[in-house]
Scaffold this motif. Structure first.
Motif, PDB file in Angstrom:
ATOM      1  N   UNK A 127      38.401  20.376  45.686  1.00  0.00           N
ATOM      2  CA  UNK A 127      37.616  21.341  44.914  1.00  0.00           C
ATOM      3  C   UNK A 127      38.515  22.379  44.267  1.00  0.00           C
ATOM      4  N   UNK A 128      39.446  22.929  45.024  1.00  0.00           N
ATOM      5  CA  UNK A 128      40.332  23.951  44.467  1.00  0.00           C
ATOM      6  C   UNK A 128      41.248  23.379  43.388  1.00  0.00           C
ATOM      7  N   UNK A 129      41.672  22.152  43.558  1.00  0.00           N
ATOM      8  CA  UNK A 129      42.512  21.505  42.555  1.00  0.00           C
ATOM      9  C   UNK A 129      41.753  21.335  41.241  1.00  0.00           C
ATOM     10  N   UNK A 134      40.260  25.492  35.441  1.00  0.00           N
ATOM     11  CA  UNK A 134      39.115  26.042  34.710  1.00  0.00           C
ATOM     12  C   UNK A 134      39.005  27.557  34.892  1.00  0.00           C
ATOM     13  N   UNK A 135      40.016  28.160  35.507  1.00  0.00           N
ATOM     14  CA  UNK A 135      39.996  29.597  35.693  1.00  0.00           C
ATOM     15  C   UNK A 135      39.099  30.038  36.825  1.00  0.00           C
ATOM     16  N   UNK A 136      38.778  29.133  37.731  1.00  0.00           N
ATOM     17  CA  UNK A 136      37.883  29.440  38.840  1.00  0.00           C
ATOM     18  C   UNK A 136      38.653  29.460  40.149  1.00  0.00           C
ATOM     19  N   UNK A 137      38.287  30.398  41.014  1.00  0.00           N
ATOM     20  CA  UNK A 137      38.859  30.475  42.351  1.00  0.00           C
ATOM     21  C   UNK A 137      37.760  30.205  43.363  1.00  0.00           C
ATOM     22  N   UNK A 138      38.014  29.294  44.276  1.00  0.00           N
ATOM     23  CA  UNK A 138      37.056  28.965  45.329  1.00  0.00           C
ATOM     24  C   UNK A 138      37.481  29.719  46.587  1.00  0.00           C
ATOM     25  N   UNK A 139      36.635  30.623  47.048  1.00  0.00           N
ATOM     26  CA  UNK A 139      36.951  31.407  48.233  1.00  0.00           C
ATOM     27  C   UNK A 139      36.721  30.575  49.493  1.00  0.00           C
ATOM     28  N   UNK A 140      37.087  31.128  50.627  1.00  0.00           N
ATOM     29  CA  UNK A 140      36.990  30.379  51.877  1.00  0.00           C
ATOM     30  C   UNK A 140      35.533  30.097  52.262  1.00  0.00           C
ATOM     31  N   UNK A 255      28.845  26.295  52.412  1.00  0.00           N
ATOM     32  CA  UNK A 255      28.651  27.306  51.393  1.00  0.00           C
ATOM     33  C   UNK A 255      29.975  27.965  51.044  1.00  0.00           C
ATOM     34  N   UNK A 256      30.263  28.070  49.748  1.00  0.00           N
ATOM     35  CA  UNK A 256      31.493  28.714  49.287  1.00  0.00           C
ATOM     36  C   UNK A 256      31.193  29.584  48.069  1.00  0.00           C
ATOM     37  N   UNK A 257      31.722  30.804  48.036  1.00  0.00           N
ATOM     38  CA  UNK A 257      31.631  31.588  46.801  1.00  0.00           C
ATOM     39  C   UNK A 257      32.680  31.080  45.810  1.00  0.00           C
ATOM     40  N   UNK A 258      32.285  30.942  44.546  1.00  0.00           N
ATOM     41  CA  UNK A 258      33.207  30.576  43.481  1.00  0.00           C
ATOM     42  C   UNK A 258      33.227  31.729  42.482  1.00  0.00           C
TER      43      UNK A 258
END
Length: 313
Positions: A127-129, A134-140, A255-258
């Motif tokens: 997911x993080x890759x 796309x300029x998105x960060x996937x938090x823990x 569940x993950x905040x993006x």
């Protein structure tokens, strides 16, 4: 098969007509600029109860950390994900495996091999890759997970001493499954139940995923099991209980905040939202869903009361 969609409404349609604030995917390249820390953030909701609750919790936690926020409900991933890329939405609650597969299909086509799996670490890595370019960060991710789940009548489970899907497989019972019609082919549904658990699925009754009609069919004995989700808040109303997916057939939909990295990729945002991770459980989320869907309480009130009870506000 499991994530809701709907009509986005006028506000969402304006998103695509407005000016984008972030770089385009074609010109972004490798992300090298420092993460942004805008003090005014838009939190997205996908428009169903659980997403509304999470969006409310995110806004309350961000407010406490000194950010001003507003919520924008955009009930269609095809609209809110590009808005997240462009910075028109800054933060959105997502589901790890589902979002990984969605981004993968967006990049590599609808027939691309899925990258989401029951392995949370592998799913998060994929997911993080996919998200970073796309300029998105996937938090823990936290502890809460909303994934496909299977329920039977409580009386049926008691009669046959069933607690897990493995128990059902070992029982040799013939099982008619109430689910969506795509369950016939999906590897995590009928084929997976047969292959992984040895459950004798005699047929799929196409009544939908977790619908009232499907649950009533199991309650009345027409079917023996129903496909629903792990945060379904109405199972008790139909006398149903979940069987544990003890061999991890289902994908890791934690569940993950993006966040949009250029606007909300700061340590401040990550720390504020990360306070929820060790606290929120799957059963907590199911209980909150019930309060909204069955008790008709407002998502804002339910979210605020929960956070106060947990000492987060």
């Amino acid at each position: 098969m499991r994530r809701r969609t709907g009509v986005a409404g006028a506000a969402a349609l304006l998103l695509l007509g407005g000016c984008a604030t972030g770089p385009s995917l074609e010109t972004r390249g490798e992300v090298t600029e420092p993460p942004g820390d805008s003090k005014s953030l838009v939190v997205g909701s996908a428009g169903f109860t659980e997403s509304d609750l999470l969006a409310q919790m995110y806004t309350l936690l961000l407010n406490k950390a000194g950010y001003s926020t507003r919520i924008l409900s955009v009930a269609n991933r095809e609209l809110y994900e590009p808005a997240l890329e462009s910075g028109q939405i800054d933060v959105v609650p997502e589901y790890a495996a589902t979002f990984a597969d969605w981004l993968n299909a967006k990049k590599n086509g609808a027939d691309a091999r899925p990258v989401g799996s029951p392995d949370l670490d592998a799913t998060m890595k994929a997911l993080r890759r996919l998200a970073a370019p796309r300029g998105l960060t996937v938090l823990d991710p936290g502890k809460a997970v909303d994934q496909n789940a299977f329920a039977v009548a409580a009386s049926y489970a008691e009669q046959h001493e069933l607690k897990t899907l493995s128990d059902l497989g070992r029982s040799g019972l013939k099982v008619r499954l109430a689910a969506g019609d795509e369950c016939v082919q999906r590897p995590y549904c009928a084929p997976g139940l047969k292959k992984v658990y040895g459950i004798d699925i005699t047929g799929v009754d196409p009544k939908g995923v977790g619908t009232t009609q499907a649950k009533k069919a199991v309650q009345g004995g027409q079917d023996q099991m129903v496909l629903t989700t792990s945060t379904d808040a109405t199972l008790d109303d139909f006398g149903l209980v979940l069987l544990k997916d003890d061999k991890k057939l289902q994908n890791a939909d934690y569940l993950v905040p993006v966040v949009n990295r250029s606007r909300a990729g700061s340590e401040g945002v990550a720390a504020a939202l990360g306070r929820l991770n060790p606290v929120l459980t799957t059963s907590d989320l199911a209980s909150m869903n019930e309060q909204v869907d069955s008790w008709r309480r407002l998502p804002r009130d339910v979210a605020e009361n929960y956070l106060r009870d947990k000492g987060l506000l």
